[in-house]
Write a protein that holds these residues in place. Sequence first.
Motif, PDB file in Angstrom:
ATOM      1  N   LEU A   1       2.550   1.666  -3.399  1.00 19.00           N
ATOM      2  CA  LEU A   1       1.729   2.044  -4.546  1.00 19.00           C
ATOM      3  C   LEU A   1       1.213   3.483  -4.350  1.00 19.00           C
TER       4      LEU A   1
ATOM      5  N   GLN B   1       0.836  -1.197   0.086  1.00 23.60           N
ATOM      6  CA  GLN B   1      -0.124   0.029   0.100  1.00 23.60           C
ATOM      7  C   GLN B   1       0.831   1.213  -0.002  1.00 23.60           C
TER       8      GLN B   1
ATOM      9  N   VAL C   1      -4.599  -2.877 -12.815  1.00 27.64           N
ATOM     10  CA  VAL C   1      -4.896  -3.958 -12.015  1.00 27.64           C
ATOM     11  C   VAL C   1      -5.521  -5.081 -12.807  1.00 27.64           C
TER      12      VAL C   1
ATOM     13  N   ASP D   1      -5.837  -1.888  -4.509  1.00 29.18           N
ATOM     14  CA  ASP D   1      -4.835  -2.224  -5.420  1.00 29.18           C
ATOM     15  C   ASP D   1      -4.035  -3.459  -4.892  1.00 29.18           C
TER      16      ASP D   1
ATOM     17  N   ASP E   1      -1.927   5.053 -16.756  1.00 31.99           N
ATOM     18  CA  ASP E   1      -2.429   3.568 -16.910  1.00 31.99           C
ATOM     19  C   ASP E   1      -3.154   3.330 -18.052  1.00 31.99           C
TER      20      ASP E   1
ATOM     21  N   SER F   1      -5.802   4.228  -5.496  1.00 29.77           N
ATOM     22  CA  SER F   1      -6.416   3.084  -4.757  1.00 29.77           C
ATOM     23  C   SER F   1      -5.491   2.286  -4.037  1.00 29.77           C
TER      24      SER F   1
ATOM     25  N   LEU G   1      -4.476  -7.559  -5.772  1.00 26.98           N
ATOM     26  CA  LEU G   1      -3.259  -8.156  -6.354  1.00 26.98           C
ATOM     27  C   LEU G   1      -2.681  -9.230  -5.399  1.00 26.98           C
TER      28      LEU G   1
ATOM     29  N   ARG H   1       2.310  -2.695 -11.063  1.00 32.02           N
ATOM     30  CA  ARG H   1       1.359  -2.004 -10.974  1.00 32.02           C
ATOM     31  C   ARG H   1       1.983  -0.407 -10.400  1.00 32.02           C
TER      32      ARG H   1
ATOM     33  N   SER I   1      -0.860   5.662  -7.248  1.00 34.91           N
ATOM     34  CA  SER I   1      -1.868   4.962  -7.420  1.00 34.91           C
ATOM     35  C   SER I   1      -3.082   5.615  -6.621  1.00 34.91           C
TER      36      SER I   1
END
Length: 294
Positions: free
Chosen positions: A17, A14, A73, A28, A209, A24, A32, A67, A22
């Motif tokens: 990312l 977390q 994702v 994510d 992305d 979220s 994953l 990611r 990211s």
Amino acid sequence: MHALTIGEALARAQKWLREAGSTSPRLDAEVLLAHALGRDRVYLFRESQHRLDAKEARVYRDLVERRARGEPVAYLTGHKEFMGLDFIVGPHVLIPRPETELMVEYALAMLAGCPPGRRVAVDVGTGSGAVAVSLARLAPGAEVYATDISPEALEIARANAGRHGAPVRFYRGDLLSPLQGVLPPGSVAVVAANLPYIPSAEMAGLPRDVRYYEPALALDGGPGGLELYRRLVPGAGELLAPGGHLLVEIAPDQKERALELVPPPRWRSTALPDLAGRPRLIVAQKKGDGKPVL
């Protein structure tokens, strides 16, 4: 170094990312890890003290690294939920978005109001088949046809139809052209289309992305963003029965220009908002011409 527990691995992923940008990171990380372990997300909370073995940790780290570089994702797991159904996805198809469920829900309502034998729907630019398969699964007695110009997309769409037992009839080609000679004029209740609508000049400004991983063929809508819809409308007008509906997804700032593509007196048109209250779905009903309407 000791093996990480599920809880520790999630916390590290977390943080990684989030720092990578990211929007979220927790979700994510969870999706994953559940994929890496071959489990559901509930397992992660129930077994938060389970320690990852070397292989599990290596697989998870690889997924998180990809990611963090921006890979979606859904492409990492190969799956995306849409209308409560699980769809196979990959780099040749656009990832189904929640806002597109509005189109499916409206199409289902229109099909439900059609008499038996008249519940014919066409999904133009089917991609993963999410719209077509959802209609075939959720609209009793409907005949569903789908087209796409990409053979790779159609391969994925057929796989999704097969795994859900959805009797969709797929055709390869540009917009509605593959259905010439297949469906007679005036025979279709609903034409649904989530075609590329991003203006070409805005492609470079899309999130990384989307820009680097999702297919440009499914995003680039030409100079004004609505070029494919402009070409679609005449054919849809011929194929739809009187009272039938053309449904097209747009960007919120395209509302007025999109409505101009389906003007009166031939069309009765409106724009419906998505869950965020932004114009998202153009609904154009073909007016009757003296024949029985749907």
